[in-house]
Design a protein around this motif. Structure first.
Motif, short mmCIF file in Angstrom:
data_model
loop_
_atom_site.label_atom_id
_atom_site.label_comp_id
_atom_site.label_asym_id
_atom_site.label_seq_id
_atom_site.Cartn_x
_atom_site.Cartn_y
_atom_site.Cartn_z
N HIS A 272 0.85 -1.18 0.00
CA HIS A 272 0.00 0.00 0.00
C HIS A 272 0.90 1.24 0.00
O HIS A 272 1.74 1.39 0.88
N LEU A 273 0.74 2.10 -1.00
CA LEU A 273 1.53 3.32 -1.12
C LEU A 273 0.72 4.47 -0.56
O LEU A 273 -0.41 4.72 -0.99
N ASN A 274 1.32 5.17 0.38
CA ASN A 274 0.65 6.30 1.00
C ASN A 274 1.54 7.54 0.87
O ASN A 274 2.63 7.60 1.44
N VAL A 275 1.09 8.51 0.07
CA VAL A 275 1.79 9.79 -0.06
C VAL A 275 1.19 10.73 0.98
O VAL A 275 0.08 11.25 0.79
N THR A 276 1.90 10.91 2.09
CA THR A 276 1.33 11.68 3.19
C THR A 276 1.24 13.16 2.86
O THR A 276 0.30 13.83 3.30
N ASN A 298 -5.54 -2.25 -6.81
CA ASN A 298 -5.14 -1.40 -7.93
C ASN A 298 -6.01 -0.15 -8.01
O ASN A 298 -6.45 0.26 -9.09
N SER A 299 -6.25 0.44 -6.88
CA SER A 299 -7.07 1.65 -6.81
C SER A 299 -6.33 2.72 -6.02
O SER A 299 -5.45 2.43 -5.20
N ALA A 300 -6.68 3.96 -6.26
CA ALA A 300 -6.01 5.09 -5.63
C ALA A 300 -7.03 6.11 -5.17
O ALA A 300 -8.13 6.23 -5.74
N ASN A 341 -9.60 3.60 -10.23
CA ASN A 341 -9.36 2.17 -10.28
C ASN A 341 -8.65 1.86 -11.58
O ASN A 341 -9.18 2.09 -12.66
N PHE A 342 -7.41 1.32 -11.46
CA PHE A 342 -6.60 1.03 -12.63
C PHE A 342 -6.73 -0.43 -13.02
O PHE A 342 -5.74 -1.15 -13.19
N GLY A 343 -7.96 -0.90 -13.13
CA GLY A 343 -8.20 -2.30 -13.45
C GLY A 343 -7.72 -2.65 -14.84
O GLY A 343 -7.49 -1.80 -15.70
N PRO A 349 -12.00 6.38 -13.15
CA PRO A 349 -11.79 7.44 -12.18
C PRO A 349 -13.12 7.93 -11.61
O PRO A 349 -14.19 7.77 -12.22
N LYS A 350 -13.05 8.53 -10.45
CA LYS A 350 -14.18 9.24 -9.85
C LYS A 350 -13.61 10.52 -9.27
O LYS A 350 -12.95 10.50 -8.24
N ILE A 351 -13.87 11.61 -9.96
CA ILE A 351 -13.24 12.88 -9.64
C ILE A 351 -14.30 13.94 -9.43
O ILE A 351 -15.26 14.03 -10.21
N ILE A 352 -14.14 14.72 -8.39
CA ILE A 352 -14.96 15.90 -8.19
C ILE A 352 -14.02 17.07 -7.91
O ILE A 352 -12.91 16.88 -7.40
#
Length: 795
Positions: A272-276, A298-300, A341-343, A349-352
């Protein structure tokens, strides 16, 4: 007596001399042995330093590295008197696949436990790398290998039992100072995880190649940025290692864009990559964001807030195309959050977000501000509460675009000319023909399957204040709008000008490239209103100058873009009269009515009726509207025309009697009267032939021959004629009066002001006495039409 032999006595000094000699011999031998040993040691050291150990020793070192979890090959193994055993040209492979080279190390020293080496036990204690160069071979998509170097690399790696401990490793990679510390567990029963596929390997190399390419575009004016990495994990499960990274930089320059006070921190744990946090600033603002990515799903997820110099930032990374013609006078504020989701099947994507821009210009058109809320999920896009302000007004819009679903609502008080730069070249050309003193009010609600106007459905209204279209002004206008089946219908259309109003309905069809007109009723000047329909028709309409606007009722279809189905009928009723220029003079019609048929590239004037000079006119015409064909064909008949009014108009010759009738059928090309060809018949009754200027001088001649005949009124005059090249030709001119008759033939050059005509007198009454010599009364007319020279033909 027997003699006794006594032993020989050696003196002490001789014994000392013998012992000293032996010692000297032993010392010399010892020295020689030591010298030989030293020479042997030095030569061996020199040999090992220059030539290196043999293949067997290299294999033992490679095997030892393998046991420690490092898969490598050693090109050369030498001995350094100060650093010990040196491995040179070391190639490091992927532990799971030796076909994949990870790095090339110029040299490194080996800390060896020689006792363990002699007893065939693990003998490698540590690796020490100083000022080495590590080469990373990267293969691009074309198959060629590009070598990237990690310069000034230093590292000290320990190998405790079942561990790999990196106390400190640092170097410079593409100008970035990288340092790393950490440890990895390497158990005795280590079983590597399955190797990754070739496709995944190439994908990772491609990512690394892109990173290298982007880093090489940066320069660091002050000091290189630093990347600090800490890690720990198991060699058998390297993907599950825990990694912490911190990136800092004072100033980073890329092209004209400068990043200041860069700071970023990230952690990799449990796949799990976490960019703080990720932050930096530039000359106008700053960016702050964070995010995370899960390898398992594979989701962000991410969020960021930016007030950066957006245009310079995108230009620096080669993404400035969409904003190439935009100028920001203040930093845009952009807030975005969402997930992706990079399936393997597709990107989801879900962007607001929210955007606010103040004081900017697009294609040199200045705008006060723009605000909008937006969202996107890869298939559906929503722009809500979009507000764009300009000095001429404001536009508010909502837009939803999804597969098979398009919705667009707009309310605008902004001048449409502002939108010229935002649309297609066709829209720019169309809006360029308009001029608004005050901005129109537009309300539209559009629905459709996509953003193609041909598939739209919806309704709206448009209110116009004083507006000019194609150079023609209107005081006001209003209409309802309906979108359906690829067409726009303007209903309840009402246009107001000083001279009157126009009402009705019309439909603009995108698909069929046509305009359908119905129930239009106009009290506007045709020569000006026709510009709103098609400026190319203006030349055919402008000769008809109505005293007051006629009642015009058009119905039918008008096609454009080369369409061949135009069939537009226009009924014209000019009860207040009309002026029409014919042969250089203006004919005043008291009243006029006609039907105009526009069929493809032709205009047909049918059932033309009018009152002219106390008489009537009827006619028909067929006029070409094609660009390269100015031809026309027409026929006209007149009856009861007041002959004195006609002669006064064309010849400024006054007479008090006569009526004109006749018919004329002719063809021509445009406005060039010399190309007119035709034939007809003309008749004058109850009038004076001498009212015709070309025959005027004959009055005095006849009056001298037979007193009073020069003022005789012709009861009838007629002639059949032809016109060609500006010449009126007749062979049967005949005029009958009380005391004489005239028979004539010849040419009248009405464009060149010349006369070539012959007249023979036919006397009646007292003139009958002269019949035997009537041939003496033949006259020829020559010279100007206004002042002809008549003289006897025989003299």
């Amino acid at each position: 007596m027997s003699s006794v032999l006594e032993p020989l006595e050696i003196s002490p000094s001789a014994q000392v001399r013998q012992s000293t000699l032996a010692r000297r011999i032993a010392v010399n031998v010892m020295r020689l042995v030591i010298l030989i040993a030293m020479l042997l040691f030095l030569s061996t050291g020199w040999y090992l330093a220059k030539r290196g150990f043999g293949r067997q020793w290299r294999y033992r070192v490679m095997e030892e590295l393998h046991k420690r979890g490092v898969e490598a090959s050693v090109g050369r193994l030498t001995l350094d008197p100060f650093r010990g055993l040196i491995a040179q040209n070391v190639r490091v492979f992927d532990y799971k696949d030796r076909e994949k080279t990870l790095a090339l190390i110029s040299e490194m020293s080996l800390d060896i436990n020689y006792a363990a080496l002699i007893h065939h036990e693990p003998f490698l204690n540590a690796l020490d790398v100083r000022n080495a160069q590590i080469t990373l071979p990267l293969r691009n998509s074309e198959g060629t290998t590009r070598k990237i170097q990690l310069d000034d690399f230093r590292a000290h790696v320990y190998f405790p039992p079942e561990q790999i401990y990196v106390s400190q490793a640092e170097g410079f990679f593409c100008g970035v100072r990288i340092s790393a510390t950490g440890q990895l567990i390497k158990r005795a029963n280590y079983q590597p995880s399955p190797p990754i596929s070739e496709e995944e390997w190439r994908k990772r190399l491609s990512i690394l190649q892109r990173v290298v390419n982007e880093l090489q575009k940066f320069v660091f004016p002050v000091s290189p940025p630093s990347l600090q990495v800490k890690f720990n994990g198991d060699v058998a499960e390297i993907e599950n290692a825990r990694v912490e990274a911190t990136l800092r930089g004072d100033r980073l320059q890329r092209g004209k864009y400068e990043i200041r006070n860069l700071s970023a921190a990230a952690e990799w744990s449990d796949q799990h990559l976490n960019v703080t946090h990720c932050e930096w600033s530039d000359s106008r603002g700053r960016l702050a964001g964070d995010g995370n990515w899960s390898r398992e799903t594979n989701s962000a997820n991410f969020q960021l807030r930016s007030s950066l110099d957006l245009k310079e930032f995108l230009d620096a990374f080669g993404l400035g195309g969409p904003l190439a013609e935009t100028t920001f006078h203040s930093s845009p504020l952009v807030e975005i959050s969402g997930s992706a989701n990079f399936g393997a099947d597709r990107f989801r994507p879900k962007i607001i977000g929210h955007a606010a821009i103040e004081n900017f210009a697009y294609k040199k058109v200045p705008f006060s501000d723009l605000t909008a809320d937006f969202s996107w999920d890869g298939e559906r896009a929503l722009f809500r509460d979009v507000r764009l302000r300009h000095q001429t007004g404001q536009l508010r819009a909502d837009l939803f675009d999804a597969p098979n679903d398009f919705r667009f609502n707009v309310e605008s008080t902004m001048s449409p000319s502002v939108m010229r730069t935002l649309g297609s070249p066709e829209l720019d050309k169309f809006l360029g023909e308009w001029e608004w003193q005050r901005s129109p009010t537009i309300h539209l609600a559009i629905r459709g399957e996509d953003h193609n106007p041909e598939n739209w459905r919806g309704d709206g209204t448009i209110l116009l204040d004083r507006t000019r279209f194609r150079g023609i002004w209107m005081n006001s206008g209003s209409t309802t709008i309906h979108f359906a089946d690829g067409a726009i219908t303007c209903g309840d259309l009402r246009l107001v000008r000083d001279e009157g109003i126009g009402t009705g309905n019309f439909t603009y069809d995108f698909k069929k490239h046509e305009v359908r007109i119905s129930n239009i009723k106009s009290l506007l000047h045709p020569a000006e209103a026709i510009f709103w329909v098609d400026p190319t028709i203006w030349k055919a309409i402008v000769p008809y100058k109505f005293q007051r606007p006629p009642t015009v009722t058009p119905n039918g279809v008008y096609q454009f873009r080369g369409g061949k189905n135009t069939h537009l009928e226009i009924t014209v009723d000019g009860a207040n009269g009309m002026d029409y220029e014919f042969l250089g003079k203006t004919l005043p019609f008291d009243r006029v009515s006609a039907r105009l048929l526009f069929i493809d590239d032709r205009l047909q004037i049918v059932d033309l009726r009018g009152g002219l000079l106390a008489g009537t006119v009827r006619g028909n015409a067929d006029i070409s509207l094609a660009r390269n064909d100015p031809s026309y064909r027409a026929n006209v008949s007149v009856s009861g025309i007041d002959f004195p009014l006609l002669t006064a108009l064309y010849y400024n010759y006054q007479t008090a009697h006569g009526q004109l009738g006749g018919a004329y059928e002719f063809t021509g090309l445009g406005s060039d009267a010399r190309t007119m060809k035709g034939h007809g018949k003309v008749e004058v009754t109850n009038g004076s032939v001498f009212a015709i200027p070309i025959f005027g001088p004959l009055s005095e001649i006849l009056n001298h021959i037979v007193p009073g005949s020069g003022y005789s009124i012709a009861h009838k005059a007629s002639a059949n004629f032809k016109i060609n090249q500006g010449i009126i030709h007749t062979d049967d001119f005949e005029a009958a009066g009380t005391l004489f008759g005239m028979l004539g033939h010849g040419d009248v050059h009405f464009l060149d002001d010349k006369l070539d005509f012959n007249i023979r007198m036919d006397m009646k009454g007292p003139g009958v006495l002269l019949t035997p010599v009537y041939k003496l009364f033949e006259y020829t007319g020559e010279g100007s039409l206004k002042k002809p020279d008549w003289h006897p033909k025989r003299f």
